[in-house]
Design an enzyme around this catalytic site. Structure first.
Site, short mmCIF file in Angstrom:
data_model
loop_
_atom_site.label_atom_id
_atom_site.label_comp_id
_atom_site.label_asym_id
_atom_site.label_seq_id
_atom_site.Cartn_x
_atom_site.Cartn_y
_atom_site.Cartn_z
N GLU A 104 37.73 37.06 51.37
CA GLU A 104 38.43 35.87 50.90
C GLU A 104 38.87 34.89 51.99
O GLU A 104 38.82 33.67 51.78
CB GLU A 104 39.68 36.28 50.10
CG GLU A 104 39.36 37.01 48.81
CD GLU A 104 40.60 37.61 48.18
OE1 GLU A 104 40.83 37.37 46.98
OE2 GLU A 104 41.35 38.31 48.89
N ARG A 134 50.66 34.80 44.74
CA ARG A 134 49.90 34.66 45.99
C ARG A 134 49.77 33.20 46.39
O ARG A 134 49.67 32.89 47.59
CB ARG A 134 48.53 35.33 45.86
CG ARG A 134 47.80 35.48 47.20
CD ARG A 134 46.60 36.37 47.08
NE ARG A 134 46.94 37.77 47.09
CZ ARG A 134 46.76 38.60 48.13
NH1 ARG A 134 46.30 38.12 49.27
NH2 ARG A 134 47.08 39.87 48.04
#
Length: 790
Positions: free
Chosen positions: A734, A327
């Site tokens: 997030e 990621r």
């Protein structure tokens, strides 16, 4: 929320549907201290307590383990070691079999659990654990990743490389080029409620574990493996957590497994609750990174090619380091198009605690790398970094161009960053303040101000495809009240409230008619962890599916009973129009119950479109992107390095918000948490591998007084999800955290002013006052002057 009241069947709209401000369902309980967490659950009679025995070396072979004094200590009932694990002594979430419940023969980091004391009280268990006599053969320990080589040093998981075009050729032929390296620190989760589990044994092989976990299904599986029983023998339940931030996605499994093993062995309930110091020493954190970058660009500052190496400290085991590294690469572009790119990861094994998920899951680290490259280019061509940012953005949504493909070959179809940045630039008065700060710095000898506006583009979905699914269970009782359960977990972010709003909206009933209940694996099985910002997206859709099944049955029943077409059955606020008459929702439900209509349904949802081939580094990894931007201003004392965040302006995209009040709170909290990561929260290990920052006395999270003096946060009023998400909302957990990168770059801007903005400060994170001061002195030395330059 759960009071039984008579609904207003004449109201024009329901109370508490979607797109409406609603307070957190437990807010009043949080304030009053009546919210029940795991440690607040009344303990069954005879409950025992566990304490951990931790390794005192970073790497070594256990030569002898003398627990005789431990066993003879007051209140001790038994002591568990690796030999007492009845099933598999492993809780590795990645299936690498490298993460034991208790160390067996060898320790891999200072603070690794070796044994577990079970005693009458928690104090007795913890005191007894200190009486062990352990002899080690110490082995060389790897404690820092800075000197490690991706080609030769050990890694915990296969690395990933993303490639598009020919980066090497593009960089070599570019008019300008910068090559450098940066260090990016980790972060402790510092949740208010630490790791805690209460295991209650049942009949046969059954055990129920009340656990502060973000992933009840994974915890269920890990406990079952450790016990050597099928998953159906283990029930995991969690009503709420006192914070998680990723630290309870996999890290909760060890405590849950130990409590369950002890409970089944002794036939008594067992609770384990880690002390703050133990929690910080023995559980994983946000990964720290070393980022190498090589970028080629033209005279205007347009990126032509970039080569990255993102090396992370995995710790002693794989845990989730593989996907975290992935990621980071997925976000190494942030909001910028790279015509040619090569980005690789290195997942270094070290003799420190195994790092794990943390809000953003590697994405923020990737973005910091992207923004450092932007800053380097700005200094190289002598422009405001904001100009370089805007010059390199992906093509805007609706623009037919070629600058819209990510390093992992996904087309960016929903890019709205240009509009967000333009609106924030205007609302924050960026240009005027830039001029004012330049004038201030010219006339201020010791205090310098800095300003930065940074964007965020954050991908939403698990890259592990099977995790992009959710289940829900909805019951409508004969009195018209509704019971809702789903696989997501509540850690203060308001997930349960949002899902309840979805159910209320579907039935067109007031929110107080929907009962929120604890997440438990015996109601909704096979759930994904509440992570990747996907909680509301997945569980909201699953709950909507369940509610719609019941709704369709009610429509069919009403149409048949009253002899009207189904099209003439319409749900209105707290009532249902059937032909020319209106019937209270409660009354229609009662009639349906009497007619033996099923009023319960299990819903399910799986995210469409997404796919990811890690072996090729290609795929449609994310269902959509969330966008945002922040403009931060700081003032820095150049004599001490101390600083203050004077102001922050944020404009963030949450689509059509399910609950704007909750979303604003999430954005504010994420920004402050991100600011802590990039400024004051410093993790320090000594040369023996001991974590020296293991308590609030040495590890500094932001205080209320550290928030920006002026804090303006707004949601975009015009955006909605590009894809058909739940009511066209977007994730909010997030994506706002990397908005704090603007604070790091505002500090860098202030530091750069001491050298007339001629030298890139290369300010690494966390930018503690000491590091800021060292950067100031380094720049002053480079220009041979004092801190008076503008």
């Amino acid at each position: 929320m759960n009071k039984h009241t008579v609904p207003d069947i004449k109201a024009a709209s329901i109370k508490g549907g979607v797109h409406a401000d609603q307070r957190h369902d437990s807010a009043h309980k949080h304030v009053a201290g009546t919210a029940v967490y795991i440690d607040d659950i009344p303990e069954p009679a005879g409950t025992l307590h566990a304490g951990l025995g931790l390794s005192s070396v970073a790497h070594g072979v256990i030569k002898s383990l003398d627990l005789s004094a431990v066993r003879l200590a007051p209140g001790v009932v038994t002591v568990l070691t690796a030999a007492d694990v009845p099933g598999d002594n492993d809780i590795s979430p990645s299936g690498m079999h490298d993460d034991p419940v208790l160390a067996d023969g060898k320790v891999m980091f200072h603070g690794q659990p070796i044994f577990c004391v079970i005693a009458q009280t928690r104090d007795q268990a913890r005191r007894a654990a200190r009486l062990a006599k352990i002899a080690y053969e110490e082995l060389p320990a790897t404690l820092d990743i800075w000197p490690l080589d991706p080609k030769t040093d050990g890694q915990v998981f296969p690395a990933l490389t993303l490639t598009r075009g020919d980066a090497a050729t593009a960089i070599a032929g570019a008019p300008k080029r910068v090559t450098a390296r940066m260090r990016l620190g980790g972060q402790d989760h510092f949740y208010l409620e630490g790791q805690v589990s209460l295991a209650v044994p049942g009949e046969d092989a059954e055990v129920t574990v009340y656990c502060s976990t973000q992933g009840p299904t994974e915890t269920q599986h890990m406990v079952a493996h450790a016990l050597g029983v099928p998953s159906h023998s283990v029930t995991i339940e969690v009503r709420r957590m006192g914070g998680g931030f990723g630290g309870k996605e996999t890290q909760a499994n060890q405590c849950a497994a130990l409590a369950a093993i002890a409970a089944k062995r002794l036939g008594r309930a067992v609770k384990i609750r880690l002390d703050r110091d133990e929690d910080m020493v023995a559980t994983g954190k946000r990964h720290d990174f070393v980022v190498d970058y090589d970028v080629g660009f033209d005279e205007e500052g347009r990126i032509l090619g970039v080569d990255y190496m993102f090396a992370l400290r995995a710790g002693f085991s794989a845990d989730l380091s593989g996907p975290v590294g992935d990621r980071a690469l997925f976000h190494c572009d942030n909001a910028y198009f790279f015509p040619h790119v090569n980005a690789g990861s290195a997942l270094f094994r070290t003799n420190t605690v195994s790092n794990t998920a943390f809000r953003g899951f590697g994405g923020p680290q990737g973005m910091v790398g992207a923004e450092r490259v932007i800053e380097e280019i700005a200094f190289a061509v002598g422009k405001d970094p904001l100009e370089i940012r805007k010059l390199n953005f992906y093509d805007a949504m609706g623009v037919e161009g070629t600058r819209n493909v990510t390093p992992y070959h996904q087309k960016v179809e929903d890019c709205i960053i240009q509009r967000i940045v333009a609106e924030l630039e205007e609302s924050s008065n960026y240009a005027r303040r830039r001029r004012e700060i330049t004038a201030f710095n010219t006339n201020s000898r010791y205090v310098k101000r800095g300003l930065a506006l940074t964007p965020v583009k954050f991908g939403i979905s698990f890259t592990k495809t099977e995790s992009n699914q959710a289940g829900a269970l909805v019951h409508v009782y004969a009195d018209g009240s509704v019971h809702m359960n789903h696989g997501g977990t509540e850690m203060g972010q308001g997930l349960h409230l949002k899902v309840a709003q979805v159910v209320a909206e579907e039935f067109q009933i007031d929110l107080e008619r929907v009962r929120i209940t604890a997440t438990t694996t015996d109601k909704v099985p096979n759930t994904a962890p509440t992570a990747a910002s996907s909680g509301a997206d997945l569980n909201g859709m699953a709950a909507q599916d369940a509610a719609r099944q019941i709704k369709q049955r009610l429509i069919g029943f009403a149409a048949e009973r009253y002899g009207v077409p189904v099209e003439q059955v319409v749900f209105l606020p707290n009532r249902v129009r059937v032909g020319n008459q209106e019937i209270a929702f409660n009354d229609l439900v009662r009639q349906a119950f009497v007619a033996r209509v099923q009023l319960s349904a299990a819903g399910h949802y799986k995210t469409p479109k997404i796919h990811w081939d890690r072996s090729k580094g290609k795929g449609h990894a994310f269902y959509y992107y969330a966008y945002g931007a922040a403009c931060s201003e700081v003032s820095v004392d150049t004599l001490t390095g101390e600083y203050v965040v004077e102001r922050a302006d944020i404009l963030h995209d949450v689509g059509r918000s399910l609950n704007p009040a909750i979303d604003l709170g999430q954005i504010e909290g994420a920004f402050v948490q991100g600011t802590g990561w990039l400024t004051t929260e410093e993790l320090v290990w000594d040369d023996k591998g001991r974590l020296r920052t293991h308590a609030p006395s040495t590890y500094k999270i932001p205080l209320a007084s550290d928030r920006p003096k002026i804090f303006n946060v707004a949601l975009t009023k015009w955006s909605e999800a590009y894809e058909p998400t739940i009511h066209r909302s977007k994730a909010v957990g997030e994506p706002p955290l990397p908005l704090a990168i603007s604070v790091l770059h505002a500090l860098s801007d202030a530091v750069a002013s001491v050298a007339g903005h001629k030298i890139c400060p290369r300010l690494d994170a966390p930018a503690t006052p000491e590091k800021v001061l060292m950067a100031i002195e380094r720049l002053k030395a480079a220009v041979g002057g004092s801190a008076t330059a503008g």
